[in-house]
Write an enzyme that holds these catalytic residues in place. Structure first.
Site, PDB file in Angstrom:
ATOM      1  N   GLY A 166       7.641  54.333  53.423  1.00 54.24           N
ATOM      2  CA  GLY A 166       8.389  54.796  54.577  1.00 54.24           C
ATOM      3  C   GLY A 166       7.532  55.272  55.730  1.00 54.24           C
ATOM      4  O   GLY A 166       8.004  55.394  56.857  1.00 54.24           O
ATOM      5  N   ASP A 167       6.262  55.558  55.459  1.00 55.12           N
ATOM      6  CA  ASP A 167       5.304  55.945  56.505  1.00 55.12           C
ATOM      7  C   ASP A 167       3.919  55.524  56.022  1.00 55.12           C
ATOM      8  O   ASP A 167       3.011  56.345  55.866  1.00 55.12           O
ATOM      9  CB  ASP A 167       5.366  57.451  56.763  1.00 55.12           C
ATOM     10  CG  ASP A 167       4.567  57.866  57.998  1.00 55.12           C
ATOM     11  OD1 ASP A 167       4.144  56.977  58.774  1.00 55.12           O
ATOM     12  OD2 ASP A 167       4.353  59.076  58.183  1.00 55.12           O
ATOM     13  N   TYR A 168       3.767  54.222  55.789  1.00 54.59           N
ATOM     14  CA  TYR A 168       2.549  53.721  55.163  1.00 54.59           C
ATOM     15  C   TYR A 168       1.424  53.618  56.181  1.00 54.59           C
ATOM     16  O   TYR A 168       1.182  52.553  56.763  1.00 54.59           O
ATOM     17  CB  TYR A 168       2.792  52.371  54.491  1.00 54.59           C
ATOM     18  CG  TYR A 168       1.647  51.985  53.563  1.00 54.59           C
ATOM     19  CD1 TYR A 168       1.364  52.746  52.437  1.00 54.59           C
ATOM     20  CD2 TYR A 168       0.851  50.876  53.836  1.00 54.59           C
ATOM     21  CE1 TYR A 168       0.326  52.418  51.599  1.00 54.59           C
ATOM     22  CE2 TYR A 168      -0.197  50.532  52.993  1.00 54.59           C
ATOM     23  CZ  TYR A 168      -0.463  51.316  51.884  1.00 54.59           C
ATOM     24  OH  TYR A 168      -1.511  50.990  51.049  1.00 54.59           O
ATOM     25  N   CYS A 169       0.757  54.735  56.407  1.00 54.31           N
ATOM     26  CA  CYS A 169      -0.341  54.817  57.352  1.00 54.31           C
ATOM     27  C   CYS A 169      -1.587  55.346  56.644  1.00 54.31           C
ATOM     28  O   CYS A 169      -1.493  55.980  55.584  1.00 54.31           O
ATOM     29  CB  CYS A 169       0.016  55.721  58.522  1.00 54.31           C
ATOM     30  SG  CYS A 169       1.402  55.102  59.514  1.00 54.31           S
TER      31      CYS A 169
END
Length: 241
Positions: A166-169
């Protein structure tokens, strides 16, 4: 991850958390306007996240699920009171993907970043607390009054099939010299469309490495057979709103 030593009054947090802060050095390691993150350097090392009331429940529940599969730190305490939410998680040894030791080898970084995303997407979905993540995203846009229209000619239909971050950083993966240690900040995860994470993986490599040169390495390592160009185009448009 930057850390600044601070003075912190443990009386400002719920009783269940205070003993874990005793005799510990407290560092501010916040990197978001939405939450304050403290590194607790005591007998046990942990991170304490403090945010508005009700905003950390998703991260707590996803942390429990992913920890059960060995890919996220253990959630030690989750509390909510009239002032806000408090989530204490164990600190895993290593550095995030933005650390110099990782970024000085960008080809290797892009490759393992793709491999570890593939590992996440291969997890069994049974028991995931948020089974319709893509539908939730589209509903959130509708509530905000934003009309989403796919790119012209794009016939892609999003699928809720895999466990997504969901926030693959790069700041949200912890490694020890490229060896995987855990995913963090997983509150936007659930069962969703893999191309959502793939979009953010491409975005963060371009942003943090200041070049698009490593995009193909990332996608090759993930597995091109499961990358649909129309899926990437769909979520590129979605995330531009």
């Amino acid at each position: 991850m930057d850390k600044t030593l601070i003075s912190f009054d443990s009386a400002t947090v719920p009783l269940s958390i205070r003993p874990l802060l005793e005799h510990a050095a407290i560092y501010d390691s916040s990197c978001s306007e939405n939450a304050r993150t403290l590194f607790v350097d005591g007998t046990d090392k942990a991170f304490l996240k403090i945010a508005p009331k009700g905003s950390l429940e998703r991260e707590y529940r996803m942390s429990l699920f992913l920890c059960g599969h060995g890919v996220a730190p253990k959630a030690i305490v989750y509390e909510s009171d009239s002032d806000g939410d408090y989530l204490l998680t164990e600190a895993v040894a290593g550095e995030d993907g933005t650390a110099e030791m990782h970024q000085e080898q960008p080809e290797r970084l892009a490759a393992v970043f793709g491999e570890y995303l593939r590992m996440l997407h291969a997890l069994p979905v049974d028991g995931c607390p948020y089974p319709n993540r893509t539908a939730e995203m589209l509903e959130e846009l509708r509530v905000q009054g934003t009309s989403f229209v796919p790119p012209p000619g794009n016939r892609y239909v999003p699928q809720d099939r895999v466990v997504i971050h969901g926030d693959y950083c790069l700041p949200n993966i912890v490694m020890d010299r490229f060896a995987f240690k855990g995913f963090i900040d997983v509150g936007q995860g659930g069962i969703g469309d893999r191309h959502y994470d793939l979009y953010w993986g491409i975005w963060t490599l371009g942003f943090n490495l200041q070049t698009d040169r490593y995009r193909d390495l990332f996608l090759d390592a993930y597995g091109r057979q499961d990358v649909d160009p129309e899926g990437l185009a769909y979520f590129t448009r979605l995330n531009s709103l």
